[in-house]
Design a protein around this motif. Structure first.
Motif, PDB file in Angstrom:
ATOM      1  N   THR A  17      36.536 -24.931  19.370  1.00  0.00           N
ATOM      2  CA  THR A  17      36.591 -23.995  18.360  1.00  0.00           C
ATOM      3  C   THR A  17      36.695 -22.645  19.222  1.00  0.00           C
ATOM      4  N   ILE A  20      40.452 -21.342  18.929  1.00  0.00           N
ATOM      5  CA  ILE A  20      40.906 -21.208  17.848  1.00  0.00           C
ATOM      6  C   ILE A  20      40.969 -19.590  17.482  1.00  0.00           C
ATOM      7  N   MET A  23      42.535 -19.215  10.933  1.00  0.00           N
ATOM      8  CA  MET A  23      42.385 -20.455   9.846  1.00  0.00           C
ATOM      9  C   MET A  23      42.691 -19.817   8.464  1.00  0.00           C
ATOM     10  N   ASN A  25      43.540 -20.711   4.772  1.00  0.00           N
ATOM     11  CA  ASN A  25      44.119 -21.742   3.464  1.00  0.00           C
ATOM     12  C   ASN A  25      45.494 -21.423   2.858  1.00  0.00           C
ATOM     13  N   ILE A  30      45.428 -26.331   5.327  1.00  0.00           N
ATOM     14  CA  ILE A  30      44.638 -25.204   6.168  1.00  0.00           C
ATOM     15  C   ILE A  30      45.475 -25.129   7.544  1.00  0.00           C
ATOM     16  N   VAL A  32      45.607 -24.169  11.211  1.00  0.00           N
ATOM     17  CA  VAL A  32      44.753 -23.576  12.234  1.00  0.00           C
ATOM     18  C   VAL A  32      45.642 -23.095  13.261  1.00  0.00           C
ATOM     19  N   THR A  43      49.767 -24.501  16.369  1.00  0.00           N
ATOM     20  CA  THR A  43      49.508 -24.579  15.071  1.00  0.00           C
ATOM     21  C   THR A  43      49.014 -25.861  14.737  1.00  0.00           C
TER      22      THR A  43
END
Ligand code: ZN
Length: 60
Positions: A17, A20, A23, A25, A30, A32, A43
């Motif tokens: 995480t 990342i 993120m 929507n 989704i 990322v 991605t």
């Protein structure tokens, strides 16, 4: 975390995480964005709306 095969270095590695960067929507799912271990931005399209996913979630 999840696994990802990088489009630049072609290595399949765990992505944490902390890698990342965003993120978002979208109607497609989704999106990322994350940095591979080699530094390349990658991605991952996921979520219920995503038609396919090649990543395998890894339990923590
Ligand atoms: Zn890479």
């Amino acid at each position: 975390m999840f696994t990802h095969t990088c489009t630049v270095c072609a290595r399949r590695q765990l992505v944490f995480t902390s890698q990342i960067t965003s993120m978002t929507n979208t109607e497609a799912g989704i999106v990322v964005l994350f940095d591979c271990w080699c530094g390349a931005e990658q991605t991952w399209l996921t979520g219920k709306s995503a038609r396919t996913t090649r990543r395998t979630p890894v339990a923590a």
